[in-house]
Design a protein around this motif. Sequence first.
Motif, short mmCIF file in Angstrom:
data_model
loop_
_atom_site.label_atom_id
_atom_site.label_comp_id
_atom_site.label_asym_id
_atom_site.label_seq_id
_atom_site.Cartn_x
_atom_site.Cartn_y
_atom_site.Cartn_z
N HIS A 1 0.88 -1.17 0.00
CA HIS A 1 0.00 0.00 0.00
C HIS A 1 0.92 1.22 0.00
O HIS A 1 1.72 1.40 0.92
CB HIS A 1 -0.90 0.00 1.24
CG HIS A 1 -1.82 1.16 1.28
ND1 HIS A 1 -3.07 1.13 0.71
CD2 HIS A 1 -1.65 2.41 1.78
CE1 HIS A 1 -3.65 2.31 0.88
NE2 HIS A 1 -2.81 3.09 1.52
N MET A 2 0.80 2.05 -1.03
CA MET A 2 1.70 3.19 -1.19
C MET A 2 0.92 4.49 -1.20
O MET A 2 -0.24 4.53 -1.60
CB MET A 2 2.48 3.06 -2.51
CG MET A 2 3.41 1.88 -2.56
SD MET A 2 4.18 1.66 -4.19
CE MET A 2 2.94 0.65 -5.00
N GLU A 3 1.58 5.53 -0.78
CA GLU A 3 1.05 6.89 -0.86
C GLU A 3 1.91 7.63 -1.88
O GLU A 3 3.11 7.81 -1.68
CB GLU A 3 1.11 7.57 0.50
CG GLU A 3 0.25 6.86 1.54
CD GLU A 3 0.52 7.34 2.95
OE1 GLU A 3 1.59 7.95 3.21
OE2 GLU A 3 -0.34 7.09 3.80
N VAL A 4 1.28 8.02 -2.99
CA VAL A 4 2.00 8.66 -4.08
C VAL A 4 1.61 10.14 -4.12
O VAL A 4 0.43 10.47 -4.11
CB VAL A 4 1.68 7.98 -5.43
CG1 VAL A 4 2.42 8.67 -6.57
CG2 VAL A 4 2.02 6.50 -5.37
N SER A 5 2.61 10.99 -4.18
CA SER A 5 2.39 12.42 -4.30
C SER A 5 3.09 12.92 -5.56
O SER A 5 4.16 12.44 -5.89
CB SER A 5 2.97 13.17 -3.09
OG SER A 5 2.35 12.76 -1.90
N LEU A 6 2.44 13.88 -6.23
CA LEU A 6 3.07 14.41 -7.42
C LEU A 6 2.53 15.80 -7.73
O LEU A 6 1.44 16.16 -7.31
CB LEU A 6 2.85 13.50 -8.63
CG LEU A 6 1.40 13.34 -9.09
CD1 LEU A 6 1.21 13.98 -10.44
CD2 LEU A 6 1.06 11.87 -9.16
N VAL A 7 3.33 16.54 -8.46
CA VAL A 7 2.89 17.80 -9.05
C VAL A 7 2.94 17.57 -10.54
O VAL A 7 4.02 17.47 -11.14
CB VAL A 7 3.78 18.98 -8.62
CG1 VAL A 7 3.34 20.24 -9.33
CG2 VAL A 7 3.75 19.16 -7.11
N ASN A 8 1.76 17.42 -11.15
CA ASN A 8 1.64 17.18 -12.58
C ASN A 8 1.91 18.50 -13.29
O ASN A 8 1.20 19.48 -13.09
CB ASN A 8 0.24 16.65 -12.90
CG ASN A 8 0.10 16.15 -14.32
OD1 ASN A 8 0.69 16.69 -15.24
ND2 ASN A 8 -0.71 15.13 -14.49
N ASP A 9 2.95 18.52 -14.10
CA ASP A 9 3.40 19.73 -14.78
C ASP A 9 2.69 19.86 -16.12
O ASP A 9 2.86 19.05 -17.01
CB ASP A 9 4.91 19.65 -14.98
CG ASP A 9 5.50 20.89 -15.59
OD1 ASP A 9 4.84 21.94 -15.59
OD2 ASP A 9 6.64 20.82 -16.08
N GLY A 10 1.88 20.88 -16.25
CA GLY A 10 1.17 21.13 -17.51
C GLY A 10 -0.30 21.44 -17.31
O GLY A 10 -0.72 22.55 -17.53
N PRO A 11 -1.10 20.52 -16.92
CA PRO A 11 -0.83 19.10 -16.68
C PRO A 11 -0.67 18.34 -17.99
O PRO A 11 -1.34 18.63 -18.98
CB PRO A 11 -2.05 18.61 -15.92
CG PRO A 11 -3.16 19.49 -16.37
CD PRO A 11 -2.53 20.83 -16.67
N VAL A 12 0.24 17.37 -17.97
CA VAL A 12 0.45 16.49 -19.11
C VAL A 12 0.32 15.05 -18.60
O VAL A 12 1.07 14.65 -17.72
CB VAL A 12 1.83 16.69 -19.76
CG1 VAL A 12 2.08 15.66 -20.84
CG2 VAL A 12 1.96 18.10 -20.31
N THR A 13 -0.64 14.32 -19.16
CA THR A 13 -0.84 12.91 -18.83
C THR A 13 -1.08 12.16 -20.14
O THR A 13 -1.97 12.51 -20.90
CB THR A 13 -2.05 12.73 -17.89
OG1 THR A 13 -1.82 13.49 -16.69
CG2 THR A 13 -2.25 11.26 -17.53
N ILE A 14 -0.27 11.12 -20.37
CA ILE A 14 -0.36 10.33 -21.58
C ILE A 14 -0.62 8.87 -21.16
O ILE A 14 0.04 8.36 -20.26
CB ILE A 14 0.96 10.37 -22.40
CG1 ILE A 14 1.40 11.81 -22.66
CG2 ILE A 14 0.82 9.57 -23.68
CD1 ILE A 14 0.53 12.61 -23.57
N VAL A 15 -1.58 8.22 -21.82
CA VAL A 15 -1.89 6.82 -21.53
C VAL A 15 -1.45 5.97 -22.71
O VAL A 15 -1.81 6.24 -23.86
CB VAL A 15 -3.40 6.63 -21.26
CG1 VAL A 15 -3.71 5.17 -20.99
CG2 VAL A 15 -3.85 7.51 -20.09
N PHE A 16 -0.67 4.93 -22.41
CA PHE A 16 -0.26 3.95 -23.41
C PHE A 16 -0.91 2.62 -23.04
O PHE A 16 -0.92 2.24 -21.88
CB PHE A 16 1.26 3.75 -23.42
CG PHE A 16 2.04 4.95 -23.87
CD1 PHE A 16 2.15 5.26 -25.22
CD2 PHE A 16 2.66 5.77 -22.94
CE1 PHE A 16 2.88 6.37 -25.64
CE2 PHE A 16 3.39 6.87 -23.35
CZ PHE A 16 3.50 7.16 -24.70
N ASP A 17 -1.42 1.92 -24.04
CA ASP A 17 -2.00 0.60 -23.82
C ASP A 17 -1.49 -0.29 -24.94
O ASP A 17 -1.70 0.01 -26.12
CB ASP A 17 -3.54 0.67 -23.84
CG ASP A 17 -4.19 -0.59 -23.32
OD1 ASP A 17 -3.68 -1.69 -23.63
OD2 ASP A 17 -5.20 -0.48 -22.63
#
Length: 148
Positions: free
Chosen positions: A128-144
Amino acid sequence: MRAVVQKVSKASVSIAGVEKSSIQTGYMILLGVKDGDTKEDADYLVRKVSKLRVFEDDEGKMNLDLHQVGGQILSISQFTLLADTKKGNRPSFTKSAHPDEALELYQYFNDGLRAEELEVFEGEFGEHMEVSLVNDGPVTIVFDTENK
């Protein structure tokens, strides 16, 4: 395999309140491994991620890759990316790979990025993890890899 790549100005992962890894400029990647995924799928994602150009050049255009900006990667295994929500309100995770297979491909993916001379930090598989981030842009790309 499914990868959600977020361009970040900083990101970190903690387990039980203790920081395990952190990065500055780079990518925070959530990686889901599906039953039936292969090393070839991981190789495809390594090629796409390592060459992805989403950092701004001198003209403000997204034209630079991770190597060109000296960025890092925080890679997090996340089986919930493969959730099936078609029926009811409780997601099904039956499409996710068995943990042993998923761990092997997760590590293979990270090692592939390292072979591309990228600095890769990881979360803790299965924790179980706690993830923190500052999304720059925001830029999010999904690859499948089902949609190569």
